[in-house]
Design an enzyme around this catalytic site. Structure first.
Site, PDB file in Angstrom:
ATOM      1  N   ASN A 126       0.850  -1.193   0.000  1.00 54.10           N
ATOM      2  CA  ASN A 126       0.000   0.000   0.000  1.00 54.10           C
ATOM      3  C   ASN A 126       0.885   1.241   0.000  1.00 54.10           C
ATOM      4  O   ASN A 126       2.031   1.201   0.450  1.00 54.10           O
ATOM      5  CB  ASN A 126      -0.896   0.009   1.242  1.00 54.10           C
ATOM      6  CG  ASN A 126      -1.876   1.171   1.233  1.00 54.10           C
ATOM      7  OD1 ASN A 126      -2.445   1.512   0.189  1.00 54.10           O
ATOM      8  ND2 ASN A 126      -2.074   1.799   2.382  1.00 54.10           N
ATOM      9  N   HIS A 128       0.713   5.185   1.453  1.00 52.01           N
ATOM     10  CA  HIS A 128      -0.077   6.013   2.369  1.00 52.01           C
ATOM     11  C   HIS A 128       0.560   7.394   2.434  1.00 52.01           C
ATOM     12  O   HIS A 128       1.776   7.515   2.673  1.00 52.01           O
ATOM     13  CB  HIS A 128      -0.108   5.364   3.758  1.00 52.01           C
ATOM     14  CG  HIS A 128      -0.923   6.150   4.728  1.00 52.01           C
ATOM     15  ND1 HIS A 128      -2.307   6.127   4.727  1.00 52.01           N
ATOM     16  CD2 HIS A 128      -0.558   7.015   5.690  1.00 52.01           C
ATOM     17  CE1 HIS A 128      -2.752   6.944   5.665  1.00 52.01           C
ATOM     18  NE2 HIS A 128      -1.717   7.498   6.260  1.00 52.01           N
TER      19      HIS A 128
HETATM   20  C1  GRF Z   1      -2.631   8.931  -3.123  1.00 50.65           C
HETATM   21  O1  GRF Z   1      -2.359  10.113  -2.432  1.00 50.65           O
HETATM   22  C2  GRF Z   1      -2.390   7.756  -2.236  1.00 50.65           C
HETATM   23  O2  GRF Z   1      -1.301   7.929  -1.381  1.00 50.65           O
HETATM   24  C3  GRF Z   1      -3.665   7.698  -1.457  1.00 50.65           C
HETATM   25  O3  GRF Z   1      -4.674   8.009  -2.391  1.00 50.65           O
HETATM   26  C4  GRF Z   1      -4.119   8.809  -3.427  1.00 50.65           C
HETATM   27  C5  GRF Z   1      -4.371   8.097  -4.711  1.00 50.65           C
HETATM   28  O4  GRF Z   1      -4.044   8.850  -5.819  1.00 50.65           O
HETATM   29  N1  GRF Z   1      -3.820   6.434  -0.807  1.00 50.65           N
HETATM   30  P1  GRF Z   1      -4.055   8.196  -7.260  1.00 50.65           P
HETATM   31  O5  GRF Z   1      -5.411   7.532  -7.467  1.00 50.65           O
HETATM   32  O6  GRF Z   1      -2.924   7.213  -7.347  1.00 50.65           O
HETATM   33  O7  GRF Z   1      -3.880   9.354  -8.210  1.00 50.65           O
END
Ligand code: GRF
Length: 207
Positions: A126, A128
């Site tokens: 994941n 985060h």
């Molecule tokens: C990112 O900031 C990720 O860290 C978080 O959700 C956002 C997703 O962005 N979990 P994307 O869909 O990859 O543009």
């Protein structure tokens, strides 16, 4: 070399990316994988993108790249367990002999059941948008601002049953500037996400 070794080495390492929205991290991973020739170097490729939302913008990019896509709308399932079971079925289609798929959560906005997490233990990642263990959960950028942090950042980690707490694989730090809004911080952090997620996956593929 035994026949079984040949079969194991011949298997493609499929990467299955789970998204819910824009999919910019997914797109960054796909682009780096292509640019760096992961398929030729490590027999690894982004094989599928699965979304729990049909409207997820990232699906368009994935389709344009010729990557298999699937939508599993969580609202159509009676329980979290039933959704995760269907998700597992979709993911496991990309296992190859001796090469279980790597499952990459990239803005996948669903809490996964303990059963799902343990099934993919060690191959479930994941990203985060905070420097874990600070600020697990939502609204990380606003919380970093409210706490008066001078830096914040992003973490790639293995997923465990404890939300946003698995072993850390990579982190990147960005400054918090005096006039920053949460949106400013999110944008600054996102540019780092696009760099460290592909790198963390590449590191894992080489192990
Ligand atoms: C990112 O900031 C990720 O860290 C978080 O959700 C956002 C997703 O962005 N979990 P994307 O869909 O990859 O543009």
């Amino acid at each position: 070399m035994e026949v079984v070794d040949v079969i194991i080495k011949a298997g493609m390492k499929n990467i299955v990316i789970l998204i819910s929205g824009g999919g910019s991290n997914m797109a960054a991973i796909v682009k780096v994988a292509r640019r760096e020739g992961w398929q030729e170097k490590w027999r690894a490729r982004v094989a599928a993108v699965i979304s729990n939302k049909a409207s997820a913008g990232g699906l368009v990019f994935a389709r344009e790249q010729g990557i298999a896509t699937e939508v599993l709308d969580h609202k159509t399932f009676a329980s979290r367990e039933a959704f995760d079971e269907a998700l597992s079925t979709a993911i496991d289609r990309f296992d190859e002999p001796g090469q279980p798929a790597l499952v990459v959560l990239a803005g996948f906005m669903r809490i996964l059941t303990p059963g799902f997490v343990s099934r993919y233990e060690g191959r479930l990642l994941n990203i985060h948008p905070s420097l874990l263990p600070a600020f697990p959960g939502l609204h990380t950028h606003q919380r970093a601002l409210d706490a008066g942090c001078k830096v914040t950042g992003v973490t790639v980690h293995q997923v465990t049953a404890d939300l946003d707490h698995g072993p850390i694989l990579a982190q990147a730090v960005v400054p918090v500037l005096a006039a920053d809004t949460a949106a400013d911080l999110a944008a600054r952090v996102l540019t780092q996400e696009h760099l460290i997620y592909p790198r963390a996956i590449a590191d894992l593929l080489q192990k």
